[in-house]
Each structure stands twice: as C-alpha cells, then as structure tokens.
Write an enzyme that holds these catalytic residues in place. Structure first.
Site: not given
Length: 431
Positions: A251-253, A256, A274, A279, A301, A365
C-alpha cells in the site's frame, strides 16, 4: 549564491550513495532555496541522470579510474559534460564553472577537472555496434534496448525509448474527499494552470503553468494530488464500492489506497498492508492529509498476510522499467539477479491475494513480460476483461504464449503520455 551545478552535484551524490529518488534528494539538499532554484537543480539533476551512460562513456575514455574518483568530483564532472555536450553551454564556460566550484571544495583537484573536461570537449560517441549506438545516443542500457526490440519490434522500441527521454506530462487527480472537481479546477485555472480532461472524471492533464500546481496551498491541504494517468486507472480497475472490504497488499506510500477510499466515499473498510515501518509512517501522514477515514494500516508481509476480502489490490514492487521517463536514475540500477527475486515475490503476493479475495487487480509500473503476463501464466490466474483507452497485453514472448492478452491493459509512454503500466483484473480462487 551557491551555483546550481554545485547543488546538483550534491544531489547526484546523495542519489548515488543513498539510492533515493531525485525528488527526495532535491528536497534534502535544496529545500531551503526558493522554487526557482529548486526547479533548476531538479532539472540539472534529472537531465544529467537521463544521459548518464553517454556522459560516463566520455569520462571513462578520459579518466581510466573514473569510478574511483571522489563522488562529488565525479558528479561535478558529469554535470559539466551534460552542459557542454547536451545543454549547448560553451565548453569553456562549462569547464570554468566546474573549476570555480572545485577550487572551493577540493582545490587539489583543479588540474584534474580542468584537464578532463578539456579532453572530453574533443570527443564524440564511439559505438562498436548498432545496439551500443542506440544505447549511447538515446541514453538507455544496452540490455533494455535489446529487450524492448525483442518485445515490441525495433521501430516501436525506438519510439518507446525516445519517449522516455521526454519529461512526462503531469496529471492532477482531484481528491473528492476534500474538494469538488469544479472548485479545484477553478482554483487552479485562477492561478494560471491550464488543464484538459481525461477519460476519468476526476483526473486532468496539466497542459501548462507558470508555477507548478504542486506548489499551491490546496495541494498541501490534500484537495488534489499529482498522480500518473495509468496509476490512477489502477484504482478504477478495482472498481471499489461503498461498503466493500478491500485489502491493498503493497500500500505505501498510499496514493492508490487514498484513491480507493475516495471511490468508496470513505465507506466500507480498507486494510492497507506494507512491510516497511518507514513507508507506513509516510503513508499515515499522506492518508491523514487526504482526509481518508476508512483505512486500517497494518505492518505485514504481503506474501503472507492472511485475510478475507471482497477485493484486493496487488500493485506490486517491480523493476520500474515503465517509469524511466520520470525516474531516469532507475535505468542504471537494474540487476538481473535482483529482478528474478522480485518476480518470485510478485508471484507469492499474487497467489496470496487470489486466495483471500473474490476479485484481484494486479498491476506493475513495468514493461517486462516476466513481471506481467508471465506472472499471470505462472499462477494460473483467471483473467477478467478490462476496458480502457490503453493498449492490450503481449501475445507471446520468447516462446511463452499469453492467451488472455486481449483482456489485460498496458500503457506506454510513447502511446499514452503516461508511465508504462500493466493492469489486470482477476477472479479469486474458488473457495
């Protein structure tokens, strides 16, 4: 006044030594200066890093032990070569600026810096083959040139590589938890920011500005964020609804996660996971800034975190090969052994998500087949068709066929003015 070149050399040294982003390094080194100086330092830093292999090609031909030089001197030389070879600064002026700085910082090395730059001035690119020529003239690692040609064909690979040399457009995502679309548009237009709509109602492309929209108060207040177009679509692909239970396994940062919360109207439940305390600390600050109230943040994790949910997002840690335009330093740190380890982690996270949720969105990405279509093949994912203005997936790569290529989504810098993303929607395992 400290010269831009000197501050930029400090930024590049910090990026190299700490493996942090250019944005973070500029904030640490140049945060006390006004936005014009910070902007100039950022431009020098990012444009030097964008061309790092070619710049070092010149310097290594002049200084055989270039890599052993003092890190600051090494980066000061890089900036001077960037100026004389790629910024149209007269070589004598670029050399003089570097010499003035080194006189102040390390006067014993004045002769070295002066001699090196005078020699570099006479050099041209000297490539032994076509791949090296493309690599040095278009500033990408040779492995990436070979890979993209194999993935996309030579003509399209060159289009992608050229697109990575352009600064990508900025996009504004209105945060409707704290402001209205109409109000944010009026606020930015009154401050000289010209915007155009995209296929997502709350996302707008920045066409021009006199002051970057990240500098305004409403950005600091969380009424809008700067977020890539394809990155914004990831949350729409998940299609979260008010009342859903959603798990975000990386999830971090929190960009989304906060977008998902907005689409859920701050209703329902989001569990944001996360594995980094640092973070998570930053994510908590971001979530608060953006007015998100339905998120529980967990240190854990994503490969093993046990849950049951309606929907899960795996926006997996990846090679970032789709982000070379905005993060050019990432180009030079790729490692195949580390890459293989990353793919293994992605598959574990994906399997965990499919085991715990009815629907899963998996995204990266990255342009790499192994991280994307290859991972869906490896876990036997059941793929749901996604519709978007972006492209479809890769049908076959290195003998591996991906049958659901027309159900997944890929964005590319040269086609969509966004980062390179892979986005897929999957059915969870039958329980």
């Amino acid at each position: 006044m400290i010269p831009t070149q000197e501050i930029a050399a400090d930024v590049l040294t910090l990026v190299e030594e700490r493996r942090i982003s250019i944005k973070t390094a500029v904030a640490r080194v140049a945060g006390r200066y006004d936005y014009k100086i910070r902007g100039s330092v950022h431009a020098y830093s990012i444009e030097t890093l964008r061309r790092l292999n070619a710049i070092d090609h010149f310097l290594r031909r002049t200084v055989p032990k270039f890599d052993l030089l003092n890190p600051f001197i090494k980066n000061l030389l890089r900036i001077a070569v960037y100026e004389m070879k790629y910024k149209d600064v007269h070589p004598a002026l670029a050399t003089d600026s570097a010499v003035r700085i080194v006189k102040k910082r390390n006067p014993k090395l004045v002769g070295l810096v002066n001699g090196v730059l005078r020699n570099v001035e006479k050099l041209e690119i000297d490539a032994e083959n076509d791949i090296e020529r493309i690599s040095l003239n278009f500033f990408h690692p040779e492995w990436f040139v070979k890979y993209t040609i194999e993935l996309l064909g030579k003509d399209e690979a060159l289009e992608l590589i050229r697109a990575n040399l352009r600064q990508p457009p900025a996009y504004i995502r209105v945060n409707e938890l704290k402001g209205s679309i109409e109000g944010v548009l009026r606020y930015l237009e009154n401050r000289g920011v010209r915007l155009s709509p995209t296929f997502m109602d709350e996302v707008f492309r920045v066409e021009s500005y006199s002051v970057h929209p990240a500098s305004f108060d409403w950005h600091a207040e969380g009424k809008y964020v700067i977020q890539d177009l394809a990155s914004c679509f990831v949350s729409h692909a998940l299609n979260p609804e008010p009342g859903d239970v959603v798990v975000d396994l990386a999830a971090a940062p929190g960009m989304k996660t906060s977008h998902i919360a907005m689409l859920m109207e701050n209703r329902g439940r989001i569990i944001a996971v996360d594995n980094s305390e640092e973070r998570i600390k930053r994510m908590k600050s971001k979530i608060k800034q953006l007015g998100v109230k339905n998120v529980e943040i967990k240190l854990g994790d994503g490969c093993r975190f046990s849950f049951m949910a309606d929907k899960a997002l795996v926006d997996a840690p990846c090679s970032s090969t789709g982000s070379y335009a905005s993060q050019p330093n990432v180009k030079w740190s790729f490692d195949w052994r580390k890459f293989e380890g990353t793919v293994a982690v992605q598959r574990k996270m994906l399997k965990n998500a499919l085991n715990g949720a009815d629907e899963v969105v998996y995204s990266t990405c990255s342009i790499m087949f192994e991280e994307n279509e290859g991972n869906l093949n490896a876990v036997g994912a059941r793929v749901v068709k996604l519709d978007s203005p972006f492209s479809r997936g890769i049908k076959e790569f290195r003998g591996e066929v991906f049958r659901d290529w027309n159900r997944v989504v890929r964005s590319f810098p040269h086609l969509h003015n966004s980062s390179g993303f892979f986005i897929s929607k999957l059915k969870g395992d039958e329980r």
